[in-house]
Design a protein around this motif. Structure first.
Motif, PDB file in Angstrom:
ATOM      1  N   SER A   1       0.826  -1.219   0.000  1.00 30.96           N
ATOM      2  CA  SER A   1       0.000   0.000   0.000  1.00 30.96           C
ATOM      3  C   SER A   1       0.854   1.261   0.000  1.00 30.96           C
ATOM      4  N   MET A   2       2.151   1.131  -0.302  1.00 31.76           N
ATOM      5  CA  MET A   2       3.026   2.309  -0.354  1.00 31.76           C
ATOM      6  C   MET A   2       2.499   3.316  -1.369  1.00 31.76           C
ATOM      7  N   GLY A   3       2.571   4.592  -0.995  1.00 35.59           N
ATOM      8  CA  GLY A   3       2.155   5.649  -1.912  1.00 35.59           C
ATOM      9  C   GLY A   3       0.674   5.958  -1.838  1.00 35.59           C
ATOM     10  N   ARG A   4      -0.047   5.215  -0.992  1.00 38.61           N
ATOM     11  CA  ARG A   4      -1.487   5.472  -0.847  1.00 38.61           C
ATOM     12  C   ARG A   4      -1.785   5.786   0.613  1.00 38.61           C
ATOM     13  N   MET A   5      -2.546   6.837   0.819  1.00 34.05           N
ATOM     14  CA  MET A   5      -2.925   7.184   2.178  1.00 34.05           C
ATOM     15  C   MET A   5      -4.354   7.699   2.186  1.00 34.05           C
ATOM     16  N   GLU A   6      -5.146   7.108   3.053  1.00 38.56           N
ATOM     17  CA  GLU A   6      -6.528   7.552   3.189  1.00 38.56           C
ATOM     18  C   GLU A   6      -6.584   8.799   4.059  1.00 38.56           C
ATOM     19  N   LEU A   7      -7.355   9.793   3.605  1.00 40.39           N
ATOM     20  CA  LEU A   7      -7.474  11.037   4.365  1.00 40.39           C
ATOM     21  C   LEU A   7      -8.044  10.793   5.753  1.00 40.39           C
ATOM     22  N   SER A   8      -8.832   9.743   5.889  1.00 38.17           N
ATOM     23  CA  SER A   8      -9.434   9.443   7.190  1.00 38.17           C
ATOM     24  C   SER A   8      -8.388   9.064   8.234  1.00 38.17           C
ATOM     25  N   ARG A   9      -7.158   8.735   7.772  1.00 35.24           N
ATOM     26  CA  ARG A   9      -6.092   8.344   8.697  1.00 35.24           C
ATOM     27  C   ARG A   9      -5.369   9.549   9.298  1.00 35.24           C
ATOM     28  N   ILE A  10      -5.599  10.740   8.751  1.00 31.68           N
ATOM     29  CA  ILE A  10      -4.843  11.917   9.203  1.00 31.68           C
ATOM     30  C   ILE A  10      -4.991  12.165  10.699  1.00 31.68           C
ATOM     31  N   PRO A  11      -6.216  12.164  11.264  1.00 28.30           N
ATOM     32  CA  PRO A  11      -6.326  12.367  12.730  1.00 28.30           C
ATOM     33  C   PRO A  11      -5.566  11.306  13.519  1.00 28.30           C
ATOM     34  N   GLU A  12      -5.619  10.059  13.053  1.00 28.75           N
ATOM     35  CA  GLU A  12      -4.906   8.980  13.744  1.00 28.75           C
ATOM     36  C   GLU A  12      -3.394   9.197  13.677  1.00 28.75           C
ATOM     37  N   ILE A  13      -2.905   9.625  12.493  1.00 28.76           N
ATOM     38  CA  ILE A  13      -1.465   9.870  12.321  1.00 28.76           C
ATOM     39  C   ILE A  13      -1.010  10.994  13.243  1.00 28.76           C
ATOM     40  N   LEU A  14      -1.774  12.082  13.293  1.00 31.59           N
ATOM     41  CA  LEU A  14      -1.414  13.213  14.145  1.00 31.59           C
ATOM     42  C   LEU A  14      -1.430  12.822  15.617  1.00 31.59           C
ATOM     43  N   ARG A  15      -2.378  11.997  16.000  1.00 31.02           N
ATOM     44  CA  ARG A  15      -2.433  11.542  17.394  1.00 31.02           C
ATOM     45  C   ARG A  15      -1.210  10.683  17.713  1.00 31.02           C
ATOM     46  N   THR A  16      -0.854   9.776  16.794  1.00 30.09           N
ATOM     47  CA  THR A  16       0.311   8.907  17.005  1.00 30.09           C
ATOM     48  C   THR A  16       1.590   9.722  17.106  1.00 30.09           C
ATOM     49  N   ILE A  17       1.715  10.733  16.232  1.00 31.42           N
ATOM     50  CA  ILE A  17       2.890  11.606  16.268  1.00 31.42           C
ATOM     51  C   ILE A  17       2.969  12.326  17.614  1.00 31.42           C
ATOM     52  N   GLY A  18       1.834  12.830  18.072  1.00 31.04           N
ATOM     53  CA  GLY A  18       1.809  13.532  19.350  1.00 31.04           C
ATOM     54  C   GLY A  18       2.203  12.637  20.509  1.00 31.04           C
ATOM     55  N   VAL A  19       1.645  11.422  20.535  1.00 29.55           N
ATOM     56  CA  VAL A  19       1.920  10.492  21.638  1.00 29.55           C
ATOM     57  C   VAL A  19       3.383  10.060  21.634  1.00 29.55           C
ATOM     58  N   ASN A  20       3.910   9.718  20.448  1.00 29.90           N
ATOM     59  CA  ASN A  20       5.268   9.189  20.378  1.00 29.90           C
ATOM     60  C   ASN A  20       6.345  10.269  20.386  1.00 29.90           C
ATOM     61  N   PHE A  21       6.164  11.292  19.557  1.00 28.97           N
ATOM     62  CA  PHE A  21       7.193  12.320  19.434  1.00 28.97           C
ATOM     63  C   PHE A  21       7.319  13.131  20.714  1.00 28.97           C
ATOM     64  N   PHE A  22       6.197  13.631  21.214  1.00 26.34           N
ATOM     65  CA  PHE A  22       6.245  14.466  22.411  1.00 26.34           C
ATOM     66  C   PHE A  22       6.230  13.639  23.693  1.00 26.34           C
ATOM     67  N   GLY A  23       6.035  12.337  23.549  1.00 24.25           N
ATOM     68  CA  GLY A  23       6.070  11.469  24.726  1.00 24.25           C
ATOM     69  C   GLY A  23       7.323  10.637  24.800  1.00 24.25           C
ATOM     70  N   ILE A  24       8.341  10.997  24.005  1.00 25.14           N
ATOM     71  CA  ILE A  24       9.555  10.193  23.930  1.00 25.14           C
ATOM     72  C   ILE A  24      10.291  10.145  25.265  1.00 25.14           C
ATOM     73  N   PHE A  25      10.106  11.162  26.092  1.00 22.36           N
ATOM     74  CA  PHE A  25      10.750  11.154  27.398  1.00 22.36           C
ATOM     75  C   PHE A  25       9.798  10.685  28.501  1.00 22.36           C
ATOM     76  N   LEU A  26       8.647  10.148  28.070  1.00 23.86           N
ATOM     77  CA  LEU A  26       7.679   9.615  29.028  1.00 23.86           C
ATOM     78  C   LEU A  26       7.437   8.119  28.843  1.00 23.86           C
ATOM     79  N   ASN A  27       7.644   7.628  27.604  1.00 23.14           N
ATOM     80  CA  ASN A  27       7.378   6.216  27.338  1.00 23.14           C
ATOM     81  C   ASN A  27       8.476   5.634  26.448  1.00 23.14           C
ATOM     82  N   ASN A  28       8.325   4.370  26.139  1.00 18.73           N
ATOM     83  CA  ASN A  28       9.287   3.701  25.266  1.00 18.73           C
ATOM     84  C   ASN A  28       8.564   3.059  24.086  1.00 18.73           C
ATOM     85  N   ASN A  29       7.560   3.757  23.554  1.00 22.16           N
ATOM     86  CA  ASN A  29       6.760   3.211  22.466  1.00 22.16           C
ATOM     87  C   ASN A  29       7.593   2.862  21.243  1.00 22.16           C
ATOM     88  N   MET A  30       8.674   3.607  21.020  1.00 24.05           N
ATOM     89  CA  MET A  30       9.481   3.415  19.814  1.00 24.05           C
ATOM     90  C   MET A  30      10.786   2.673  20.094  1.00 24.05           C
TER      91      MET A  30
END
Length: 520
Positions: free
Chosen positions: A243-272
């Motif tokens: 599915s490379m190169g294809r992205m459903e617009l409905s995934r945008i809120p989920e992607i932004l939430r994941t970025i927020g949890v992982n990127f800004f939570g990098i010093f709070l969790n070990n998700n990555m």
């Protein structure tokens, strides 16, 4: 004509001190972190199969991996050799670190050393060494990416070769695209500190970099489609590759939430899997705080000087930087694991470059103090990553020894059966082992990481372990090869290691590992 020594001396003199510092630090830190892996043969589930291979190619969209791998194959170089593959990988990454140091132009020798060290001890490379058979090719992909950026940044006619090299890099491993994109954004942010660049210069440069990335991706996809057409293959669904190169617009809120949890939570969790202890969490918190302070200071300085458009660019590029680091979530819907987070190494590197650029402008006491703080924090985090890597490898050593003991015992029982002879076929029935006495290395849970097995004995490629590491070359058969009567006997057999779990049924040795016959 100059002699070889003279040529080497001239070449050495042309290499910048920044390059030499980053390169040397990469080699030294790489050996500290990974020598245990380089001097032992510690396979993971895929390396059991890839001992004389270079990995999946066309079906995984990795057409240039096939090109490089085919060359290595015809030169008889395609083997999972820990010491050789490990050193080649370190050398390639060391050169990449040197080029990056030159492009960032940091004056601080300690910062350049930390850059080189960070690049090779980052957990993505610990995870890559689990797949030792393909590690050098992935390091080559990083080098191609870095050289591509260098050509685009420094050469007036570098667009076409830059696009070609980046497409080839993606043709080895697609997940390094976020790394490349983040590298470009980081260089753009650094331009904001220079008075010689106006907002229009930075905008034009940004558009040219974006154009480069788009052309590279298009060329990559074109070559991928052509390779699939020629070979008659289709992309696998593994890790969302099909599915490379294809992205459903409905995934945008989920992607932004994941970025927020992982990127800004990098010093709070070990998700990555890159902030496993308080040292690494503290490092990221410190680097994040200093970076934020530098960017805010830059914004306010530009605003005060009346350069509102450059100030706006600083805000926009900061947001783009966050997206670039996390763009793997846009590329891949699920199945993201340690190797694919390599762009996050910029969270360790970029603060060093920001503060160095800030100190070039004005040597303020507070900025110098911040330099001490982030140097200490980054060094502590890098040493912690060396500890993390060795913890991984010790865990793999334990798992390997356990598997060797497990299957040596099983083979002994097989050969001890009444009536056994060496021409008998062997059937291993069941996908997963349900043996309650099989230890899963709970003592090493602190170092839990995707890409390796807690119990290597239960790997999907266990047959390869039995062949290559136990030396048991019996002809293996499938359950479907058994007669109906034999399958009925198998159904009523207990699972290994219980008594009766290994039997000779109609001149075939049957070992029942579990009742589960197929993968989920």
């Amino acid at each position: 004509m100059d002699r070889v020594d003279d040529v080497l001396k001239k070449a050495y003199k042309k290499v910048s001190r920044r390059f030499r510092t980053a390169f040397a630090a990469a080699i030294i830190a790489g050996l500290v972190a990974h020598m245990y892996m380089f001097t032992n043969k510690l396979p993971n589930f895929d390396d059991l199969i890839g001992i004389n291979s270079f990995g999946a190619t066309f079906r995984n969209g990795r057409w240039f991996l096939w090109v490089v791998g085919a060359i290595a194959y015809h030169l008889d170089l395609v083997f999972s050799l820990p010491w050789i593959n490990g050193l080649i990988t370190l050398l390639l990454l060391g050169v990449s670190a040197g080029i990056m140091a030159d492009l960032f132009g940091m004056k601080s020798r300690s910062a350049n050393a930390l850059l080189g060290a960070a690049l090779v001890v980052f957990p993505s490379w610990t995870g890559t060494f689990f797949y030792m058979f393909t590690a050098p090719y992935y390091a080559l992909a990083v080098l191609l990416s870095v050289v591509s950026v260098r050509l685009m940044v420094l050469c007036k006619k570098g667009l076409l070769p830059s696009v070609l090299l980046l497409a080839c890099s993606l043709g080895i491993y697609q997940s390094y695209l976020p790394f490349t994109a983040t590298f470009y954004v980081a260089l753009l942010v650094l331009m904001l500190f220079e008075d010689k660049y106006g907002y229009w210069d930075i905008l034009k440069r940004a558009l040219s970099y974006l154009f480069n990335l788009i052309l590279s991706v298009l060329l990559y996809f074109g070559c991928m489609k052509l390779s699939l057409m020629i070979t008659g293959q289709e992309l696998t669904t593994y890790k969302g590759i099909s599915s490379m190169g294809r992205m459903e617009l409905s995934r945008i809120p989920e992607i932004l939430r994941t970025i927020g949890v992982n990127f800004f939570g990098i010093f709070l969790n070990n998700n990555m899997e890159i902030s496993y202890n308080y040292i690494t969490k503290g490092m990221y918190f410190t680097l994040f705080a200093v970076s934020t302070a530098v960017i805010v200071r830059l914004f306010l300085r530009l605003q005060k000087r009346g350069e509102m458009l450059k100030a706006i660019e600083s805000a926009v590029l900061t947001a783009v930087y966050v997206l670039a680091v996390n763009s793997i979530y846009i590329m891949c819907e699920d199945g993201i694991y340690s190797l694919m987070y390599f762009s996050y190494v910029f969270l360790l590197i970029f603060p060093l470059t920001l503060l160095d650029r800030c100190l070039k402008q004005r040597k303020e006491k507070l900025a110098v103090l911040a330099e001490y703080v982030i140097t200490f924090a980054a060094a502590a985090g890098i040493l912690s990553y060396c500890h993390f890597a060795n913890g991984q490898y010790v865990s793999m050593q334990l798992s390997f020894n356990q598997a060797l003991s497990y299957y040596t015992t099983m083979i002994t029982q097989i050969k001890g059966l009444d009536g056994y002879h060496e021409d008998m076929k062997v059937v291993l029935s069941g996908v997963d082992i349900v043996d309650k006495t099989l230890y899963h290395n709970e003592i090493m849970n602190t170092f839990s990481m995707s890409g390796r097995d807690d119990a290597l004995a239960d790997a999907y490629s266990k047959q390869n372990f039995i062949l290559h590491y136990c030396g048991f070359q019996a002809e293996l058969a499938e359950v479907s090869d058994l007669s109906v009567q034999s399958q009925e006997v198998l159904e009523h057999m207990p699972a290994y290691p219980n008594a009766g779990s290994i039997q000779i049924v109609e001149n075939v040795v049957v070992v029942k590992l579990s009742d589960e016959m197929t993968e989920d």
